[in-house]
Design a protein around this motif. Sequence first.
Motif, mmCIF file in Angstrom:
data_model
loop_
_atom_site.group_PDB
_atom_site.id
_atom_site.type_symbol
_atom_site.label_atom_id
_atom_site.label_comp_id
_atom_site.label_asym_id
_atom_site.label_seq_id
_atom_site.Cartn_x
_atom_site.Cartn_y
_atom_site.Cartn_z
ATOM 1 N N ALA A 93 0.820 -1.211 0.000
ATOM 2 C CA ALA A 93 0.000 0.000 0.000
ATOM 3 C C ALA A 93 0.854 1.261 0.000
ATOM 4 N N LYS A 94 0.404 2.225 -0.799
ATOM 5 C CA LYS A 94 1.052 3.535 -0.874
ATOM 6 C C LYS A 94 -0.019 4.624 -0.870
ATOM 7 N N LYS A 95 0.429 5.867 -0.773
ATOM 8 C CA LYS A 95 -0.503 6.996 -0.775
ATOM 9 C C LYS A 95 -1.259 7.028 -2.098
ATOM 10 N N GLY A 96 -2.578 7.111 -1.994
ATOM 11 C CA GLY A 96 -3.394 7.127 -3.194
ATOM 12 C C GLY A 96 -3.664 8.537 -3.685
ATOM 13 N N SER A 97 -3.949 8.636 -4.941
ATOM 14 C CA SER A 97 -4.233 9.935 -5.546
ATOM 15 C C SER A 97 -5.727 10.241 -5.464
ATOM 16 N N VAL A 104 -9.309 23.831 -7.033
ATOM 17 C CA VAL A 104 -9.681 23.449 -5.669
ATOM 18 C C VAL A 104 -8.434 22.956 -4.956
ATOM 19 N N LYS A 105 -8.125 23.555 -3.809
ATOM 20 C CA LYS A 105 -6.954 23.185 -3.019
ATOM 21 C C LYS A 105 -7.402 22.364 -1.817
ATOM 22 N N ASP A 106 -6.763 21.244 -1.606
ATOM 23 C CA ASP A 106 -7.101 20.364 -0.487
ATOM 24 C C ASP A 106 -5.907 20.374 0.473
ATOM 25 N N THR A 107 -5.889 21.373 1.321
ATOM 26 C CA THR A 107 -4.750 21.536 2.231
ATOM 27 C C THR A 107 -4.682 20.409 3.255
ATOM 28 N N ALA A 108 -5.839 19.837 3.626
ATOM 29 C CA ALA A 108 -5.832 18.761 4.625
ATOM 30 C C ALA A 108 -5.117 17.527 4.082
ATOM 31 N N THR A 190 -9.806 4.024 2.328
ATOM 32 C CA THR A 190 -9.649 5.347 2.931
ATOM 33 C C THR A 190 -9.933 5.264 4.419
ATOM 34 N N GLY A 191 -9.370 6.205 5.182
ATOM 35 C CA GLY A 191 -9.538 6.206 6.630
ATOM 36 C C GLY A 191 -10.876 6.779 7.059
ATOM 37 N N PRO A 192 -11.125 6.832 8.391
ATOM 38 C CA PRO A 192 -12.427 7.300 8.903
ATOM 39 C C PRO A 192 -12.768 8.728 8.484
ATOM 40 N N ASP A 193 -11.751 9.593 8.400
ATOM 41 C CA ASP A 193 -12.013 10.991 8.036
ATOM 42 C C ASP A 193 -11.804 11.245 6.545
ATOM 43 N N ALA A 194 -11.531 10.208 5.781
ATOM 44 C CA ALA A 194 -11.331 10.297 4.333
ATOM 45 C C ALA A 194 -10.114 11.130 3.959
ATOM 46 N N LEU A 195 -9.229 11.402 4.924
ATOM 47 C CA LEU A 195 -8.028 12.160 4.618
ATOM 48 C C LEU A 195 -6.885 11.249 4.180
ATOM 49 N N LEU A 196 -6.859 10.032 4.700
ATOM 50 C CA LEU A 196 -5.855 9.063 4.291
ATOM 51 C C LEU A 196 -6.433 8.170 3.186
ATOM 52 N N VAL A 197 -5.806 8.193 2.040
ATOM 53 C CA VAL A 197 -6.221 7.350 0.919
ATOM 54 C C VAL A 197 -5.043 6.466 0.550
ATOM 55 N N ARG A 198 -5.292 5.145 0.558
ATOM 56 C CA ARG A 198 -4.226 4.199 0.250
ATOM 57 C C ARG A 198 -4.707 3.231 -0.841
ATOM 58 N N GLU A 199 -3.768 2.831 -1.687
ATOM 59 C CA GLU A 199 -4.111 1.917 -2.769
ATOM 60 C C GLU A 199 -2.903 1.086 -3.150
ATOM 61 N N SER A 200 -3.191 -0.026 -3.835
ATOM 62 C CA SER A 200 -2.103 -0.901 -4.265
ATOM 63 C C SER A 200 -2.628 -1.917 -5.272
ATOM 64 N N PRO A 201 -1.808 -2.253 -6.259
ATOM 65 C CA PRO A 201 -2.179 -3.391 -7.108
ATOM 66 C C PRO A 201 -2.018 -4.683 -6.307
ATOM 67 N N VAL A 202 -2.797 -5.698 -6.694
ATOM 68 C CA VAL A 202 -2.717 -6.989 -6.022
ATOM 69 C C VAL A 202 -3.000 -8.091 -7.040
ATOM 70 N N GLU A 203 -2.198 -9.135 -6.988
ATOM 71 C CA GLU A 203 -2.396 -10.291 -7.842
ATOM 72 C C GLU A 203 -2.644 -11.503 -6.955
ATOM 73 N N LEU A 204 -3.747 -12.189 -7.202
ATOM 74 C CA LEU A 204 -4.121 -13.349 -6.400
ATOM 75 C C LEU A 204 -4.070 -14.595 -7.269
ATOM 76 N N LYS A 205 -3.432 -15.625 -6.728
ATOM 77 C CA LYS A 205 -3.337 -16.902 -7.438
ATOM 78 C C LYS A 205 -4.028 -17.970 -6.624
ATOM 79 N N LYS A 206 -4.558 -18.965 -7.334
ATOM 80 C CA LYS A 206 -5.303 -20.034 -6.665
ATOM 81 C C LYS A 206 -4.342 -20.888 -5.847
ATOM 82 N N LYS A 207 -4.746 -21.160 -4.636
ATOM 83 C CA LYS A 207 -3.910 -21.931 -3.714
ATOM 84 C C LYS A 207 -3.906 -23.407 -4.076
#
Length: 207
Positions: A93-97, A104-108, A190-207
């Motif tokens: 996971a990394k900071k999401g866009s 519009v400026k989002d200082t938070a 995203t977190g409870p206040d929607a200020l933290l946004v995280r995302e990541s690619p994920v690849e799932l393979k059958k076990k």
Amino acid sequence: MNATGTRARRARGGAPALLLSFVIVLAACEESPPRPSEPERPAPPPPQPSATIAPPAASSAAAEPPSAGAPGDTADPKVAPAWQGTWEGRYDAKKGSVVLPPKVKDTARQKDDGKQVTGPGTVTLIVEPSGELKGTAKGALGNATLVGKVEDGMVRASVFPEDPRAPNAMTGILVGELKANVIHGRIRVTGPDALLVRESPVELKKK
């Protein structure tokens, strides 16, 4: 010449004419249509089919009912759908866009340095034959439960934190596509206040 000889000659001369008239009348009688008082005889009815002739047998394709199955099942009920089973994958996971309207400026969100709630983690999904899925996620994004469905080759699941009251409880979605026995997806939360946004690619393979 006496009268008797004259009558004999007339009788001999009229015989051919009388015979010709009789032939003409006879021919007319043979060619004339039947009299109204003598109706034509109806034609005999066509022969009826024999009772021993059996009706044609139905084709085997029409006699066999179509096989029934759940939507998305394979043609052979003994073969499990491609998505059925347990799938495992990892994320980083990394900071999401966040896309904002122009000017519009989002200082938070600008204060988010991307150091919190980032890093590696794991995702496990269990997909039923019906396409319904459930799973879990563990790692930098916290412990979470996933619920969703596989439909038309697409994987869609909602991500719910196990502890919604945690300071950085992350809620979001996981969307992916099943290709060549691999689920290529992306998790975004995203977190409870929607200020933290995280995302990541994920690849799932059958076990």
